[in-house]
Enzyme design. Structure first.
Site, PDB file in Angstrom:
ATOM      1  N   GLN A   1       0.969  -1.009  -0.078  1.00  0.00           N
ATOM      2  CA  GLN A   1      -0.033  -0.136  -0.100  1.00  0.00           C
ATOM      3  C   GLN A   1       0.965   1.126   0.008  1.00  0.00           C
ATOM      4  O   GLN A   1       1.572   1.610   0.899  1.00  0.00           O
ATOM      5  CB  GLN A   1      -1.106   0.135   1.155  1.00  0.00           C
ATOM      6  CG  GLN A   1      -1.817  -1.405   1.272  1.00  0.00           C
ATOM      7  CD  GLN A   1      -2.836  -1.618   0.311  1.00  0.00           C
ATOM      8  OE1 GLN A   1      -3.953  -0.701   0.178  1.00  0.00           O
ATOM      9  NE2 GLN A   1      -2.692  -2.238  -0.591  1.00  0.00           N
TER      10      GLN A   1
ATOM     11  N   ALA B   1     -11.474   2.453   4.962  1.00  0.00           N
ATOM     12  CA  ALA B   1     -10.546   1.594   4.525  1.00  0.00           C
ATOM     13  C   ALA B   1     -10.009   2.179   3.045  1.00  0.00           C
ATOM     14  O   ALA B   1     -10.007   3.540   2.947  1.00  0.00           O
ATOM     15  CB  ALA B   1     -11.452   0.334   3.967  1.00  0.00           C
ATOM     16  N   HIS B   2      -8.910   1.628   2.495  1.00  0.00           N
ATOM     17  CA  HIS B   2      -8.006   2.203   1.292  1.00  0.00           C
ATOM     18  C   HIS B   2      -8.993   2.574   0.396  1.00  0.00           C
ATOM     19  O   HIS B   2      -9.854   1.917   0.110  1.00  0.00           O
ATOM     20  CB  HIS B   2      -6.884   1.169   1.175  1.00  0.00           C
ATOM     21  CG  HIS B   2      -7.377   0.069   0.789  1.00  0.00           C
ATOM     22  ND1 HIS B   2      -6.728  -1.104   0.187  1.00  0.00           N
ATOM     23  CD2 HIS B   2      -8.659  -0.382   0.287  1.00  0.00           C
ATOM     24  CE1 HIS B   2      -7.222  -2.143  -0.450  1.00  0.00           C
ATOM     25  NE2 HIS B   2      -8.416  -1.779  -0.183  1.00  0.00           N
ATOM     26  N   ASN B   3      -8.520   3.858  -0.060  1.00  0.00           N
ATOM     27  CA  ASN B   3      -8.994   4.385  -1.593  1.00  0.00           C
ATOM     28  C   ASN B   3     -10.255   4.942  -1.389  1.00  0.00           C
ATOM     29  O   ASN B   3     -10.866   5.418  -2.323  1.00  0.00           O
ATOM     30  CB  ASN B   3      -9.155   3.439  -2.587  1.00  0.00           C
ATOM     31  CG  ASN B   3      -7.705   2.605  -2.717  1.00  0.00           C
ATOM     32  OD1 ASN B   3      -6.636   3.081  -2.610  1.00  0.00           O
ATOM     33  ND2 ASN B   3      -7.843   1.147  -2.713  1.00  0.00           N
TER      34      ASN B   3
END
Length: 353
Positions: free
Chosen positions: A207, A248-250
């Site tokens: 990441q 969470a990511h993005n």
């Protein structure tokens, strides 16, 4: 003890406070009517609240303007008095004057136990608490506060007048805007949950993005905001997150969101402006929610929501429909029995349990 003068109070909210009776007093706290001392300042909006405060010898009042005509005869001229057009608005201006938490920070500069890399930029007006760690290339803006044991990793940035509470982690290259408040034990920039799985197991996808938190945001205690896989996870300006939220990511949270406790969203979802949620809302990944959406408590969203309005239930549906669904649940046992009787009467199937 921190005493606040009448003049300081008047200057804190000149647009929404009208001074009617001033006597050069000072006050050491703001209390509810039932927990006051003679040096307390009290907000009142009803005769009952006023009487309770007067019984406790309170000498300073801020009264809701629209109710002042029915209260003015009950307040002696010897008492200090302001009126306000909006009590909640006035609280946002007055309570910071009495906030004793801020007394625990140094006036300016860094505590002798703080670890600051020579290649970090720390504004002279910033306050750095005990055992804080600020790594290479990090940037700490004017009047920022970094609490004890906070970690600001390499090349991360904290904007002007932002408060980073004790035990906060801000990962490398993440950016915190101006006037943000980050509560204790928040993690910003942990790795997003990304893995490729095959017969040999689960393989981590690095990441390498970051987190951007824009100006005037507040992040509650124990929230976790994951860095993006490639670009940025974003919390846009003016958004407020309650405790125990997970982003969470993005993910992209739109401007002026109000996300209450235990809000959770899976990765790569995008949210419009003015999102409001009740507690314990869960969002699926890779969906979009438009502007001006309200999600009731315990809503589970598994599909995109394009239209503004209030939604609830699992799966989420317009709240009016969700209420009908919830009401119907209490009748399911009776409906099931009636259907069994009908089927038996029509000899359509075996009705044995």
């Amino acid at each position: 003890m921190n005493f606040i003068s009448e003049d300081q109070i008047s200057k804190a909210a000149p647009d929404i406070l009208a001074p009617l009776q001033l006597h050069n007093r000072t006050f050491d706290a703001v209390h509810s009517p039932g927990a006051t001392t003679p040096t307390s300042l009290v907000f009142v909006s009803t005769p009952a609240m006023l009487k309770q405060a007067m019984d406790n010898k309170v000498q300073g009042f801020i009264v809701l303007e629209k109710n002042y005509p029915q209260l003015k005869q009950l307040i002696p001229a010897a008492n200090t008095l302001w009126t306000t057009t909006n009590i909640q608005h006035a609280l946002t201006r007055i309570l910071p004057l009495f906030d004793r938490k801020n007394l625990s920070y140094p006036e300016t500069g860094a505590h002798q136990t703080a670890v600051i890399d020579p290649a970090a930029h720390v504004a002279k007006s910033a306050k750095i608490g005990p055992y804080a760690v600020i790594q290479k290339g990090a940037h700490i803006g004017e009047n920022a506060v970094i609490g004890s044991h906070a970690v600001i990793e390499a090349f991360a940035a904290v904007g002007e007048s932002s408060i980073i509470s004790p035990h906060v982690y801000i990962g490398s290259f993440c950016k915190i805007g101006n006037r943000c408040i980050i509560a204790p034990h928040v993690t910003i920039g942990s790795d997003g949950f990304g893995f490729f799985s095959d017969k040999n197991g689960h393989h981590k996808i690095p990441q390498i993005g970051n987190v951007i938190i824009e100006d005037d945001c507040e992040i509650g205690g124990n929230c976790v905001i994951d860095r993006a896989t490639l670009e940025s996870t974003i919390i846009r300006r003016g958004s407020k997150l309650d405790n125990l939220c997970h982003i969470a990511h993005n993910v992209d949270i739109g401007e002026n969101a109000l996300l209450t406790g235990a809000f959770k969203t899976a990765g790569s979802s995008k949210f419009g402006k003015n999102l409001i949620t009740g507690g314990n809302v869960d969002i699926n990944g890779h969906i979009e929610i438009g502007d001006n959406v309200i999600l009731a408590a315990r809503t589970g969203v598994i599909h995109s929501i394009k239209e503004p309005g209030m939604y609830g239930g699992f799966p989420a549906e317009p709240q009016r429909d969700n209420i009908k669904t919830m009401v119907s649940l209490s009748h399911l046992a009776r409906i099931r029995k009636n259907v069994q009787k009908i089927m038996k009467h029509l000899q359509l199937e075996d009705t044995k349990e």
